[in-house]
Design a protein around this motif. Structure first.
Motif, mmCIF file in Angstrom:
data_model
loop_
_atom_site.group_PDB
_atom_site.id
_atom_site.type_symbol
_atom_site.label_atom_id
_atom_site.label_comp_id
_atom_site.label_asym_id
_atom_site.label_seq_id
_atom_site.Cartn_x
_atom_site.Cartn_y
_atom_site.Cartn_z
ATOM 1 N N GLU A 134 -3.273 3.772 0.054
ATOM 2 C CA GLU A 134 -3.778 3.307 1.341
ATOM 3 C C GLU A 134 -5.138 3.955 1.600
ATOM 4 O O GLU A 134 -5.290 5.165 1.432
ATOM 5 C CB GLU A 134 -2.814 3.644 2.476
ATOM 6 C CG GLU A 134 -1.454 2.972 2.345
ATOM 7 C CD GLU A 134 -0.505 3.362 3.465
ATOM 8 O OE1 GLU A 134 -0.776 4.399 4.133
ATOM 9 O OE2 GLU A 134 0.490 2.662 3.674
ATOM 10 N N SER A 154 -9.191 -1.026 6.695
ATOM 11 C CA SER A 154 -8.081 -0.431 5.949
ATOM 12 C C SER A 154 -7.662 -1.367 4.826
ATOM 13 O O SER A 154 -7.845 -2.588 4.911
ATOM 14 C CB SER A 154 -6.883 -0.156 6.867
ATOM 15 O OG SER A 154 -6.331 -1.371 7.356
ATOM 16 N N SER A 156 -4.338 -1.647 1.733
ATOM 17 C CA SER A 156 -3.102 -1.090 1.188
ATOM 18 C C SER A 156 -2.688 -1.862 -0.056
ATOM 19 O O SER A 156 -2.724 -3.099 -0.062
ATOM 20 C CB SER A 156 -1.966 -1.151 2.218
ATOM 21 O OG SER A 156 -2.268 -0.396 3.368
ATOM 22 N N THR A 158 0.716 -1.881 -2.172
ATOM 23 C CA THR A 158 2.058 -1.339 -1.994
ATOM 24 C C THR A 158 3.098 -2.086 -2.828
ATOM 25 O O THR A 158 3.882 -2.877 -2.287
ATOM 26 C CB THR A 158 2.461 -1.389 -0.511
ATOM 27 O OG1 THR A 158 2.297 -2.744 -0.031
ATOM 28 C CG2 THR A 158 1.595 -0.467 0.326
#
Length: 293
Positions: A134, A154, A156, A158
């Motif tokens: 992240e 941001s 991410s 995952t």
């Protein structure tokens, strides 16, 4: 505990009770250190035990609740770095960011999946390995007096992989991404503030998600990626008894056609209006001090 000035250590012990059942002790250990005062560069790491009881909806929601669910449990590890800098010329600017790696190994992960009866129901996945990276970056500056611009981004990555055992010889879910969990997601938020006015724009991205544990690329087997844009305008008003916050939000600004759950279309462009009230009751004004002669 700070054994030396730039290094900090902490230990947290937590325990929860659900009905008459106590969870095992849940420890968490944290460590952080200042790597460089220039740029305020910090290094952080932690390790923690996880234990999550099924919620009331997981157990008893009608239709679909599963009273035989087990609690999730496992361990999570993470490590990362952050920085924070600023300068004043030619106008005030501040910038900060962070990058974090995490690794979770969870047993009996609770996940809601569609059934042949037409509704969703939760079940346990024996072993799940969720890991990823992240990153966050924010910048704020004041190009003109009273005008403040904030930009936050941001991203991410995952992966969440089923590492359990096959439920049957035909089970193709082992080694595959969990249903409805996007592997990539990102967001970008910009806010412009002037006096008591504030304008916000948020853009978000979600990669494709699978609807079946086998990760089949069929018409109903996956949901395509989508982008989302929301805007809002806020105004603050001050009165003697209360402060008011008025907010008009426009969601799905470009009328995106998207799905979060299979066969459940999400709303197109829609509007919301919020009123926030902050009372000032009981606050006494500070009287100026006078000298007694």
């Amino acid at each position: 505990w700070q054994p030396i000035n730039p290094l900090g250590l902490s230990l947290v012990l937590r325990q929860e009770m659900f009905g008459e059942t106590w969870a095992p002790v849940i420890p968490a250990f944290f460590i952080d250190g200042l790597l460089s005062r220039k740029g305020n560069v910090m290094l952080k790491a932690s390790v923690s035990r996880n234990h999550k009881f099924p919620t009331l909806n997981d157990l008893y929601f009608l239709p679909g609740g599963n009273p035989d669910l087990k609690s999730e449990h496992g361990w999570t590890y993470d490590a990362g770095a952050s920085f924070d800098v600023g300068w004043k010329a030619p106008f005030p600017v501040s910038m900060g960011g962070s990058a974090t790696w995490f690794d979770s190994r969870i047993d009996d992960w609770i996940i809601w999946l569609p059934t042949t009866k037409g509704f969703f129901s939760p079940r346990n996945v024996k072993k799940v390995h969720a890991y990823g990276i992240e990153g966050k970056l924010n910048i704020a500056f004041e190009p003109f007096k009273g005008w403040i611009f904030d930009l936050n981004g941001s991203y991410s990555w995952t992966p969440s992989i089923n590492e359990g055992e096959k439920m049957s010889p035909a089970d193709q879910s082992v080694g595959k991404q969990l249903p409805y969990v996007p592997k990539h997601s990102a967001s970008l938020t910009g806010r412009l503030t002037w006096k008591s006015w504030s304008f916000l724009y948020k853009w978000a991205y979600y990669s494709e998600r699978f609807t079946m544990s086998s990760n089949d690329y069929t018409i109903t087997g996956h949901l395509p990626k989508y982008y989302m844009s929301n805007v809002s305008l806020e105004k603050g008003l001050k009165f003697k008894p209360v402060d008011l916050q008025l907010k008009l939000a426009v969601n799905n600004l470009f009328n995106e056609d998207y799905l979060s759950v299979l066969s459940r279309p999400m709303p197109g462009i829609n509007f919301e209006f919020f009123v926030g009230i902050t009372p000032k009751f009981g606050k006494k004004k500070t009287e100026p001090k006078t000298d007694n002669h």
